[in-house]
Structure formats: C-alpha cells, structure tokens
Design an enzyme around this catalytic site. Structure first.
Site, PDB file in Angstrom:
ATOM      1  N   SER A 237       0.839  -1.193   0.000  1.00 51.29           N
ATOM      2  CA  SER A 237       0.000   0.000   0.000  1.00 51.29           C
ATOM      3  C   SER A 237       0.875   1.245   0.000  1.00 51.29           C
ATOM      4  O   SER A 237       2.083   1.187   0.239  1.00 51.29           O
ATOM      5  CB  SER A 237      -0.918  -0.024   1.233  1.00 51.29           C
ATOM      6  OG  SER A 237      -1.806   1.080   1.239  1.00 51.29           O
ATOM      7  N   CYS A 238       0.232   2.406  -0.275  1.00 57.22           N
ATOM      8  CA  CYS A 238       0.948   3.689  -0.238  1.00 57.22           C
ATOM      9  C   CYS A 238      -0.092   4.785  -0.145  1.00 57.22           C
ATOM     10  O   CYS A 238      -1.114   4.616   0.523  1.00 57.22           O
ATOM     11  CB  CYS A 238       1.846   3.850  -1.472  1.00 57.22           C
ATOM     12  SG  CYS A 238       0.957   3.806  -3.041  1.00 57.22           S
ATOM     13  N   GLY A 239       0.113   5.920  -0.812  1.00 52.86           N
ATOM     14  CA  GLY A 239      -0.862   7.001  -0.772  1.00 52.86           C
ATOM     15  C   GLY A 239      -2.006   6.796  -1.742  1.00 52.86           C
ATOM     16  O   GLY A 239      -3.176   6.889  -1.378  1.00 52.86           O
ATOM     17  N   GLY A 241      -1.493   4.315  -4.700  1.00 52.19           N
ATOM     18  CA  GLY A 241      -1.199   3.204  -5.592  1.00 52.19           C
ATOM     19  C   GLY A 241       0.019   3.357  -6.484  1.00 52.19           C
ATOM     20  O   GLY A 241       0.304   2.477  -7.293  1.00 52.19           O
ATOM     21  N   TRP A 266      -3.974   4.332   0.769  1.00 50.63           N
ATOM     22  CA  TRP A 266      -4.382   5.136   1.923  1.00 50.63           C
ATOM     23  C   TRP A 266      -5.483   6.139   1.581  1.00 50.63           C
ATOM     24  O   TRP A 266      -6.336   6.454   2.419  1.00 50.63           O
ATOM     25  CB  TRP A 266      -3.187   5.867   2.540  1.00 50.63           C
ATOM     26  CG  TRP A 266      -3.571   6.575   3.805  1.00 50.63           C
ATOM     27  CD1 TRP A 266      -3.649   7.921   4.018  1.00 50.63           C
ATOM     28  CD2 TRP A 266      -3.988   5.949   5.026  1.00 50.63           C
ATOM     29  NE1 TRP A 266      -4.068   8.175   5.294  1.00 50.63           N
ATOM     30  CE2 TRP A 266      -4.280   6.980   5.943  1.00 50.63           C
ATOM     31  CE3 TRP A 266      -4.128   4.630   5.445  1.00 50.63           C
ATOM     32  CZ2 TRP A 266      -4.719   6.739   7.241  1.00 50.63           C
ATOM     33  CZ3 TRP A 266      -4.559   4.371   6.737  1.00 50.63           C
ATOM     34  CH2 TRP A 266      -4.852   5.416   7.616  1.00 50.63           C
TER      35      TRP A 266
END
Length: 279
Positions: A237-239, A241, A266
């Site tokens: 995961s990240c901000g 994608g 996120w």
C-alpha cells in the site's frame, strides 16, 4: 527477439539494446506528490521514447479514487495505440530516478504481460552515464496487437485488506514516509485522515533505494526477509497506488512475487470513515 531477464535493467543494458527491433521505451514521468513542475525546462527523453500517460489515460477516470486501474479493454486499446505488440520488449523509466515507472511495470504485469522492466535510475542515471537524449517528440504509431489478460490476484481491494488487517494472515506493507504512517506529518491530500491500516508495517519506498536507484538484489532480499520473515503473502500500500509499486518491484527483484497492490491505498482507506485507523 529482445527479452528481459529481470524486472530491473541498467542504463548500460538499455544503451546496448536501444536499436532492437521489438524494443519500446516508455517515459512514465508524473509529478511527484507535493511538488510543483518546472514548465520552463524543455522536456528531454531517451531516443524514441513513448510517453505513457499515467495521469490522464492509463486509469479509470470515472473512479472515486485517484490512479485506479483501468478496465482490461481500456488498457488494451490504449496500449495498442502506442504501437505495442505481444512480442514487444518494454523498458519503462521516469525523470525522477525510480518513482512512477514501477507503476507502469506493475500495470503490464497485472494485464498479463511479462517482457517488461524498469530502467534503474531512470533519466538521471541515463544522463549521468553520458548517453544521448532528445527533445520530446510527438509521434504517430501503427496500431499494435497487444492483448490484455487481467490477473486479479495482483490487485487487492479494501475488503481483502480489511480482512488481512483483522486476521493477520498477510503482511501489509506501507510505502509512505514514516511521518505519514504515524500521522506526525500531514497527508498531502487535503482533509485526509492521518495514520495507517491496523497491523500494517512501515516500509518507506526510499529505503529500497540509494541515490535514485534500486538497491542491489541482496540488499532487497535482506529488507524483505526482515519485514516478512515467514514469507507470507504481502499486500503493498501507499498514498494512491503509485509508490506501492516500488515495493512490488523490489519484492520481485528479491525473488518474491507473492504480493498484491492495494490499488485504493491510503486515499481510499482514510476516506472511508467506517474503516479503523492506527497512529
């Protein structure tokens, strides 16, 4: 026919193979989150590079959250427009080193295409090596015969992530900075909750890199062994994608392809107020 043997190639390898008949070089540059573009600088590119527009073309523009993957048909049609064939060999780079190029690499993998790699260090490494660049050019292409074949196992949706968070049966890794993970610095997207998915682990994408390049295979293997000692399935995961795909690239270079990317990441998790958040 040119093929890639690993998910990452060097600028020297690309220079040596730049004239291969089936090679397509894609420029996947996007603006880094929280920065401004310098429109005064003339855009430069590797010779014959083709711009792969992540922000306007290769996404679902009707989706609620940014950077959502496009449909199989949309991806296939737009890739064909770039002259890409089933027997093409694709090398992707960006202007920031290794930032958005892994997203394109991952998209091709998601849609069933394997002969694709990321240029380690991107355009800065290419220029540092003294290799030639050209001004950006608009080109027309013969329509390619690329066929997409969606592999849903490479993509996680929120319900799957929530289940993994509650059960602890998968390792959830978050590529954002530690400040964002622990909510000690604000999210770049206004009004978005800070914190992280419960039971996820922080692995900032920058820890996989050194001076704009991905670390060595051995270093990446050590990092992922520490984060996932039992070799469980991983959700990345990240901000929104993009940088989660840097973790995907690092994992694959380390020999681990048992992962999926949480496409909403996120931005979706924090927007859905019914979902739990840890700080």
């Amino acid at each position: 026919m040119l093929t890639v043997k690993s998910p990452i190639v060097s600028v020297d390898w690309l220079r040596d193979n730049l004239n291969a008949d089936n090679l397509i070089v894609l420029d996947a540059t996007i603006q880094k989150v929280g920065t401004k573009t310098d429109n005064k600088k003339e855009k430069q590119q590797i010779k014959n590079a083709v711009f792969f527009d992540l922000k306007n073309v290769f996404l679902d523009d009707e989706a609620e959250y940014p950077n959502t993957i496009p449909s199989e048909k949309h991806f296939e049609t737009e890739v064909q427009k770039l002259g890409i064939n089933n027997d093409s060999c694709i090398v992707v780079y960006d202007d920031l080193g290794v930032y958005s190029s892994p997203r394109v690499w991952w998209l091709f993998k998601v849609f069933g295409f394997e002969n694709v790699a990321v240029l380690n260090g991107g355009l800065p490494a290419w220029k540092d090596a003294g290799y030639t660049v050209e001004s950006k050019k608009e080109r027309e292409f013969l329509t390619g015969n690329f066929k997409a074949n969606l592999n849903k196992d490479k993509v996680s949706v929120t319900e799957e992530v929530l289940k993994a968070s509650l059960n602890g049966n998968k390792v959830i890794l978050d590529a954002r900075s530690k400040g964002r993970f622990y909510a000690t610095e604000p999210e770049p997207r206004k009004d978005l909750r800070g914190g992280h998915i419960p039971n996820s682990k922080s692995l900032p994408y920058a820890e996989l890199q050194l001076e704009g390049k991905m670390k060595s295979k051995e270093e990446l293997q050590k990092i992922f062994s520490n984060m996932n000692p039992n070799k469980e399935e991983m959700i990345l995961s990240c901000g929104s994608g993009i940088t989660a795909c840097i973790l995907a690239l690092g994992a694959e270079e380390a020999g681990n392809n048992n992962y999926s990317v949480y496409d909403g990441s996120w931005t979706e998790w924090a927007s859905r107020l019914e979902l739990p958040v840890e700080k």
